[in-house]
Design a protein around this motif. Structure first.
Motif, PDB file in Angstrom:
ATOM      1  N   VAL A   1       0.544  -0.561  -0.506  1.00  0.00           N
ATOM      2  CA  VAL A   1      -0.072  -0.356   0.104  1.00  0.00           C
ATOM      3  C   VAL A   1       0.507   1.391  -0.007  1.00  0.00           C
ATOM      4  N   MET A   2       2.496   1.419   0.935  1.00  0.00           N
ATOM      5  CA  MET A   2       2.363   2.230   0.646  1.00  0.00           C
ATOM      6  C   MET A   2       3.332   2.646  -0.542  1.00  0.00           C
ATOM      7  N   LEU A   3       4.046   1.576  -0.752  1.00  0.00           N
ATOM      8  CA  LEU A   3       4.575   1.792  -2.504  1.00  0.00           C
ATOM      9  C   LEU A   3       3.640   2.355  -3.815  1.00  0.00           C
ATOM     10  N   MET A   4       2.309   1.811  -3.683  1.00  0.00           N
ATOM     11  CA  MET A   4       1.557   1.980  -4.516  1.00  0.00           C
ATOM     12  C   MET A   4       1.108   3.621  -4.401  1.00  0.00           C
ATOM     13  N   LEU A   5       1.624   4.160  -2.704  1.00  0.00           N
ATOM     14  CA  LEU A   5       0.780   5.643  -2.513  1.00  0.00           C
ATOM     15  C   LEU A   5       2.654   6.716  -3.338  1.00  0.00           C
ATOM     16  N   ILE A   6       3.319   6.225  -3.123  1.00  0.00           N
ATOM     17  CA  ILE A   6       4.224   6.606  -3.560  1.00  0.00           C
ATOM     18  C   ILE A   6       4.353   6.970  -4.757  1.00  0.00           C
ATOM     19  N   VAL A   7       3.494   5.578  -6.080  1.00  0.00           N
ATOM     20  CA  VAL A   7       3.801   5.857  -7.289  1.00  0.00           C
ATOM     21  C   VAL A   7       2.648   6.857  -7.232  1.00  0.00           C
ATOM     22  N   MET A   8       1.744   6.840  -7.192  1.00  0.00           N
ATOM     23  CA  MET A   8       0.685   7.631  -7.391  1.00  0.00           C
ATOM     24  C   MET A   8       0.804   9.150  -7.417  1.00  0.00           C
ATOM     25  N   LEU A   9       1.663   9.320  -5.816  1.00  0.00           N
ATOM     26  CA  LEU A   9       1.569  10.742  -5.241  1.00  0.00           C
ATOM     27  C   LEU A   9       2.902  10.859  -6.818  1.00  0.00           C
ATOM     28  N   PHE A  10       4.228  10.579  -7.367  1.00  0.00           N
ATOM     29  CA  PHE A  10       4.564  10.470  -8.272  1.00  0.00           C
ATOM     30  C   PHE A  10       4.130  11.069 -10.203  1.00  0.00           C
ATOM     31  N   LEU A  11       3.372   9.806 -10.113  1.00  0.00           N
ATOM     32  CA  LEU A  11       2.209  10.377 -11.216  1.00  0.00           C
ATOM     33  C   LEU A  11       1.769  11.560 -11.079  1.00  0.00           C
ATOM     34  N   VAL A  12       0.749  11.883 -10.379  1.00  0.00           N
ATOM     35  CA  VAL A  12       0.139  12.678  -9.956  1.00  0.00           C
ATOM     36  C   VAL A  12       1.094  14.028 -10.511  1.00  0.00           C
ATOM     37  N   ASN A  13       1.681  13.950  -9.401  1.00  0.00           N
ATOM     38  CA  ASN A  13       2.894  15.297  -9.556  1.00  0.00           C
ATOM     39  C   ASN A  13       3.684  15.368 -11.019  1.00  0.00           C
ATOM     40  N   ASN A  14       3.809  14.216 -11.455  1.00  0.00           N
ATOM     41  CA  ASN A  14       4.108  14.861 -13.140  1.00  0.00           C
ATOM     42  C   ASN A  14       3.218  15.467 -14.336  1.00  0.00           C
ATOM     43  N   VAL A  15       1.641  14.513 -13.602  1.00  0.00           N
ATOM     44  CA  VAL A  15       0.768  15.439 -13.789  1.00  0.00           C
ATOM     45  C   VAL A  15       0.616  16.505 -13.578  1.00  0.00           C
ATOM     46  N   LEU A  16       0.617  17.223 -13.119  1.00  0.00           N
ATOM     47  CA  LEU A  16       0.655  18.383 -12.526  1.00  0.00           C
ATOM     48  C   LEU A  16       1.440  20.019 -13.057  1.00  0.00           C
ATOM     49  N   LEU A  17       2.687  18.473 -13.263  1.00  0.00           N
ATOM     50  CA  LEU A  17       3.316  19.546 -13.955  1.00  0.00           C
ATOM     51  C   LEU A  17       3.425  19.916 -15.545  1.00  0.00           C
ATOM     52  N   LYS A  18       3.111  18.447 -16.207  1.00  0.00           N
ATOM     53  CA  LYS A  18       2.025  18.575 -17.578  1.00  0.00           C
ATOM     54  C   LYS A  18       1.414  20.158 -17.793  1.00  0.00           C
ATOM     55  N   VAL A  19       0.172  19.746 -16.376  1.00  0.00           N
ATOM     56  CA  VAL A  19      -0.992  20.791 -16.413  1.00  0.00           C
ATOM     57  C   VAL A  19      -0.294  22.668 -16.701  1.00  0.00           C
ATOM     58  N   ALA A  20       1.053  22.535 -15.820  1.00  0.00           N
ATOM     59  CA  ALA A  20       1.147  24.240 -15.185  1.00  0.00           C
ATOM     60  C   ALA A  20       1.828  24.490 -16.910  1.00  0.00           C
ATOM     61  N   LYS A  21       2.537  23.504 -16.973  1.00  0.00           N
ATOM     62  CA  LYS A  21       4.022  23.466 -18.916  1.00  0.00           C
ATOM     63  C   LYS A  21       2.738  23.849 -19.271  1.00  0.00           C
ATOM     64  N   ALA A  22       1.352  23.549 -19.981  1.00  0.00           N
ATOM     65  CA  ALA A  22       0.307  23.229 -20.698  1.00  0.00           C
ATOM     66  C   ALA A  22      -0.342  24.849 -21.319  1.00  0.00           C
ATOM     67  N   ASN A  23      -0.550  25.199 -19.708  1.00  0.00           N
ATOM     68  CA  ASN A  23      -1.351  26.853 -19.782  1.00  0.00           C
ATOM     69  C   ASN A  23      -0.847  27.408 -19.519  1.00  0.00           C
ATOM     70  N   GLY A  24       1.210  27.670 -20.062  1.00  0.00           N
ATOM     71  CA  GLY A  24       1.915  28.269 -19.363  1.00  0.00           C
ATOM     72  C   GLY A  24       2.607  28.886 -17.968  1.00  0.00           C
ATOM     73  N   ILE A  25       1.800  28.124 -17.152  1.00  0.00           N
ATOM     74  CA  ILE A  25       1.895  28.822 -15.758  1.00  0.00           C
ATOM     75  C   ILE A  25       4.003  27.919 -15.055  1.00  0.00           C
ATOM     76  N   GLU A  26       4.558  29.404 -14.980  1.00  0.00           N
ATOM     77  CA  GLU A  26       6.468  29.446 -14.927  1.00  0.00           C
ATOM     78  C   GLU A  26       5.914  28.783 -13.597  1.00  0.00           C
ATOM     79  N   ILE A  27       6.822  28.005 -12.716  1.00  0.00           N
ATOM     80  CA  ILE A  27       7.193  27.354 -12.025  1.00  0.00           C
ATOM     81  C   ILE A  27       8.073  28.515 -10.899  1.00  0.00           C
TER      82      ILE A  27
END
Length: 446
Positions: A180-206
């Protein structure tokens, strides 16, 4: 429209992992251990004794009257007694047990043969035993040899874990939590990548983090902290170095493995053997001495095996019997002929208590004159399976004992005059060893 991530892939990964976890848990629940079956009865049930006696009572009589010289399945001082009623007539056995010497003198062939075979050893007469008592003993000796206990077979890999009441082992629970802990880590990693892609697509600078000074550089620039830390490290180092140096030569709890396992728990504890029976030199000499193996053979000529109740979870009966065989090999004792062969082997005992060469200690002065018990310095040896050094045997430990221990005056006229004078000087009824001069350097150091 730009794609910012494949959300369906994340859902599939999550659903697949959850399904795998549920399948794994259900499989483990289904694998309940099979109930243990009672061992199958042995084919050879105890046969009824030909004498018709009570084997249970016979065992008690055998252990109290016969076990010192006889075994059921091996020769000792006397012959093995298993199924003796099948070799000899009961009428002959009655006469032999009650008065063997008279039968030998009468010239009975069997009596003479037994006496000759065992080097003329005379059996103790037992006129107090009735024929019924002898029948009980014969009933015990007529029982068949018990079958060896079945050795538990090792189960398949993974079944050694402790299971709870529901049948789920601790290993399964820990494995499920880790998954379960491994699944949560993988999910957090995937969510972080998705948010970075969304920000980049909308022209938001981090926003980028501003560089910070490493903590070690900040610490080095603070001179006060450096000074305080240096002083603390110097004092701590001195403390630990002093503690280490003070432990040099202190071997408290030293517990070496000896070439022949000797259990003080059995000898001094269960059997109540006095310490000074084996270490007789402690009463009259500076050293307690290593007991001669001949002292061991005073008892072990007739004790080749230990009782069934002697075994512990750590040491089985077979282990103790094997150590007795080592003793026999060392002294050259042949169990079959009950004679010494003359072939001996040295036993290289490992010394446990070892004072420095500049320290003088006299056992007889403490044991005989002062009446100090062995356990005072050596600990509760009657409970030790393996002998170890109980006390630190440091100078401070000895001085503390001298300050607390009163001088024994009962039956000790040697100290009477000086005790009377010093007790008046110090205003006490009884002097301690320290007040009697037990703190003088020359008392313990050459």
């Amino acid at each position: 429209m730009k794609k910012v991530g494949n959300h369906n892939s994340i859902s599939r990964i999550f659903i697949f992992s959850l399904a795998f976890l549920l399948t794994f848990s259900l499989t483990s629940l289904a694998q309940n251990p099979a109930p243990a079956t009672a061992p199958a009865p042995t084919a050879a049930a105890p046969a009824a004794a030909t004498s018709g006696g009570d084997a249970v009572k016979g065992k008690e009589l055998f252990n109290s009257n016969c076990a010192a010289c006889h075994k059921l399945d091996a020769k000792m001082t006397g012959p093995a007694l298993r199924n003796v009623s099948q070799r000899l007539e009961m009428s002959w056995i009655y006469k032999w047990v009650k008065n063997s010497s008279a039968m030998i003198k009468s010239g009975d062939p069997e009596a003479v043969r037994v006496s000759t075979e065992f080097n003329g050893a005379v059996m103790t007469p037992f006129p107090q035993l009735s024929n019924a008592d002898i029948d009980n003993i014969i009933a015990y000796t007529s029982e068949p040899i018990p079958a060896p206990a079945a050795t538990p077979t090792a189960g398949p890999p993974g079944t050694g874990a402790t299971a709870d009441a529901g049948g789920i082992s601790n290993t399964v629970i820990l494995g499920a939590l880790a998954l379960v802990m491994l699944m949560l880590i993988v999910m957090l990693f995937l969510v972080n990548n998705v948010l970075l892609k969304v920000a980049k697509a909308n022209g938001i600078e981090i926003e980028k983090k501003e560089p910070t000074i490493p903590i070690w550089k900040a610490f080095a620039r603070n001179q006060f902290l450096v000074l305080v830390t240096s002083i603390f490290l110097i004092l701590a180092s001195g403390y630990f170095v002093y503690g280490y140096l003070m432990q040099i030569g202190v071997d408290q709890d030293y517990e070496p493995v000896q070439p022949i396992h000797y259990s003080h728990r059995i000898h001094a504890g269960s059997n109540g053997i006095n310490c000074k029976y084996c270490h007789s030199a402690a009463r009259v000499s500076k050293n307690a001495g290593i007991p001669s193996l001949n002292v061991c053979m005073n008892c072990h000529k007739n004790i080749a095996e230990v009782s069934d109740t002697t075994a512990t979870p750590d040491h089985s009966k077979a282990f103790y019997d094997g150590e007795i065989k080592k003793l026999y090999a060392a002294v050259g004792w042949d169990v079959t002929t009950q004679k010494y062969t003359g072939k001996t082997q040295p036993v290289k005992w490992v010394r446990i208590h070892n004072l420095p060469d500049f320290v003088y200690f006299n056992h007889s002065q403490h044991v005989t004159v002062a009446g100090v018990e062995c356990q005072t310095c050596h600990g509760p040896v009657q409970t030790y399976e393996v002998q170890r050094q109980f006390a630190p045997l440091t100078m401070g430990w000895c001085i503390d004992c001298h300050r607390k221990t009163d001088v024994k005056m009962e039956g000790n006229e040697y100290y009477a005059k000086i005790h009377e004078q010093l007790s008046k000087k110090y205003g006490v009824d009884k002097l301690t060893a320290a007040q009697m001069g037990g703190l003088e350097c020359g008392k313990c150091h050459y």
